[in-house]
Design an enzyme around this catalytic site. Structure first.
Site: not given
Ligand code: NAP
Length: 482
Positions: A237-238, A257-258, A291, A385
């Site tokens: 995630g982020s 993995e961010l 990502c 990003e």
């Molecule tokens: P995100 O907002 O960080 O959410 C990812 C996950 O984390 C969701 O399940 C979210 O739940 C949960 N989450 C949110 N706040 C949290 C907290 N305080 N504690 C624990 N978990 C929490 O990311 P996204 O918008 O879904 O995805 C986009 C990001 O993922 C981008 O930055 C992208 O680059 C990254 N990404 C990285 C890879 C890699 O392999 N490097 C692959 C794909 C994506 P909720 O949905 O309930 O908020």
């Protein structure tokens, strides 16, 4: 769940969540809305801390019972086949729930099946090593070796953008390693994760080895981080959320993995037409919500004009709109709020002097491919990003200048170099400070068996079944004394 999913989009019945083999409906729910058109795709039960605790209790019992390696392999093999059998239904769900263009959704389903297949293959090679214990007089006459034991309960948290294959990248290696998992999928895309749970139950995964708990990230994240029985947090995630989790989990393994702002350098001796096509397609696939989406392109000065013409011509061919239409390449952004944020970042860049060469809002939630040039170094579309259909293209004085500018980032997931020279390719592979360097293709290239992950702000681990299984197991030393 299958029945519920098949009755969507009119579904207002509450889909149950999956706690250790048990489908449970809760009062608290999440409305899943289609990113394109906004209709209700499903209403899903949402977990709280108490349910997370129940899932961890069940996982603890499952870990104690263990799962024989031959059974893990059989489950992974069956899951691969079941995913392939359900390919059309799963792709359709990705289109509706995630707004993923159908052609890209089909690729994601095929990749998820191959992730399970690779995990099954790796499981057949899961072994420790002999230790030359008699290399010291102290060890003479003894025999020593390591076993690969499951690390324990895995807490997995996944994002919305590859909601099937990234779930596969957590679950398949965990099953191979013998670890029970409590999975928290993204709130925008819980339905596909629940569908994977039903597939794994059909494949024979014993109750307790998996719970899928949609619900609020911070609350369920806390439940996983604070419970000492969860030994590994694997998060995709982020960056802010990921590093925040790690800071609070000092005694656990935390695999991150961010994000990234992936660069590509185009040398003057590159095949410009080919580079333009690959970079255009990969900057805007799934509206740039990957990502490793191409975000920054640096082109050697003498060929900048020719590249830009070819690139804009390719961009112009990409169709934006309804993800269910097989001709669509660029679908909607995940929600209105994200769409507004991306538009604000574009306006901020143009106000600071960037020039927009392509891109506009075509309908609510859908931005057509946006190409910017002369973007100031500190504009967020360049240095953060963007996670949207936006790319920044600029000339560089030399390949060396392009590589330096590519490296000028706090991220480090993947980067690309386009060149006709083997020497330039190899020098660039050494010079680019990223987890992966792709030669003569976009930085967006990923195949599921490769070690995938970043450095710096982009993360601290490598995924791909072989590498994830390593994270999910501990070596246990055995010394046999005479
Ligand atoms: P995100 O907002 O960080 O959410 C990812 C996950 O984390 C969701 O399940 C979210 O739940 C949960 N989450 C949110 N706040 C949290 C907290 N305080 N504690 C624990 N978990 C929490 O990311 P996204 O918008 O879904 O995805 C986009 C990001 O993922 C981008 O930055 C992208 O680059 C990254 N990404 C990285 C890879 C890699 O392999 N490097 C692959 C794909 C994506 P909720 O949905 O309930 O908020």
């Amino acid at each position: 769940v299958t029945q519920h999913l098949e009755t969507a989009p009119a579904a207002t019945a509450i889909a149950p969540l999956f706690v250790a083999g048990d489908w449970q409906t809760t009062e608290r729910t999440i409305d899943v809305r289609a990113p394109y058109g906004g209709e209700l795709v499903g209403r899903v039960s949402a977990a709280d801390r108490k349910l997370a605790e129940a899932a961890i209790d069940a996982a603890e019992a499952a870990l104690a019972s263990g799962l024989a390696l031959h059974r893990r392999i059989a489950i992974l093999d069956r899951a691969t086949a079941l995913l392939q059998d359900a390919a059309d239904e799963l792709a359709d769900l990705l289109v509706r729930e995630a707004g993923k263009p159908v052609r890209q959704a089909e690729v994601e389903v095929a990749r998820a099946a191959s992730t399970f297949r690779f995990a099954a293959g790796e499981a057949t090679r899961l072994s420790g090593e002999m230790v030359p214990i008699d290399a010291t007089a102290h060890g003479a006459g003894r025999l020593a070796f390591t076993l690969r034991e499951p690390i324990g309960i895995v807490g997995a948290i996944t994002p919305f953008n590859f909601p099937l294959n990234l779930v596969a990248h957590k679950l398949a290696p965990a099953i191979a390693a013998g670890c029970p998992v409590v999975l928290k999928p993204a709130s925008q895309t819980p339905l596909i994760a629940l569908r994977v749970a039903s597939i794994l139950a059909s494949a024979g995964l014993p109750d307790g080895f998996l719970s899928v708990l949609p619900g609020p990230g911070p609350e369920l994240g806390d439940a996983l981080v604070e419970d000492p029985r969860v030994r590994l947090i694997t998060f995709t995630g982020s960056a802010d959320v990921g590093w925040g989790l790690r800071a609070r989990a000092a005694t656990k393994r935390v695999a991150l993995e961010l994000g990234n702002n992936a660069p590509a350098v185009v040398a003057a001796d590159a095949d410009l037409e080919d580079a333009a096509r690959r970079l255009a397609e990969n900057a805007f696939s799934y509206a740039g919500q990957s990502c490793i989406s191409v975000q920054r392109i640096y082109v050697e000065e003498p060929v900048f004009g020719a590249f830009l013409d070819a690139f804009l011509e390719r961009v112009d061919r990409l169709r934006s709109g309804d993800p269910a239409d097989p001709a669509t390449h660029v679908g909607p952004v995940i929600d209105e709020r994200e769409c507004e944020r991306i538009r604000e970042w574009i306006s901020e860049a143009t106000a600071a002097g960037a020039r927009r060469l392509a891109g506009r809002l075509v309908e609510p939630g859908v931005l057509s491919p946006t190409v910017l040039t002369d973007v100031p170094r500190d504009a967020r579309v360049l240095c953060r990003e963007v996670f949207g259909p936006v790319v920044c293209v600029d000339a560089c004085e030399s390949v060396r200048d392009g590589l330096n500018r590519a490296n000028d980032t706090s991220y480090g997931l993947q980067a690309a170099i386009f060149t006709g020279s083997l020497q330039v390719a190899l020098e660039s592979a050494r010079a680019l400070r990223f987890g992966g360097v792709i030669v003569n293709d976009a930085p967006t290239f990923r195949s599921d068996q490769m070690p995938y992950g970043g450095i710096g702000e982009s993360g601290n681990t490598r995924e791909g079944p072989r590498y994830a299984i390593e994270q999910m197991t501990e070596p246990r030393l055995v010394v046999v004394s005479p």
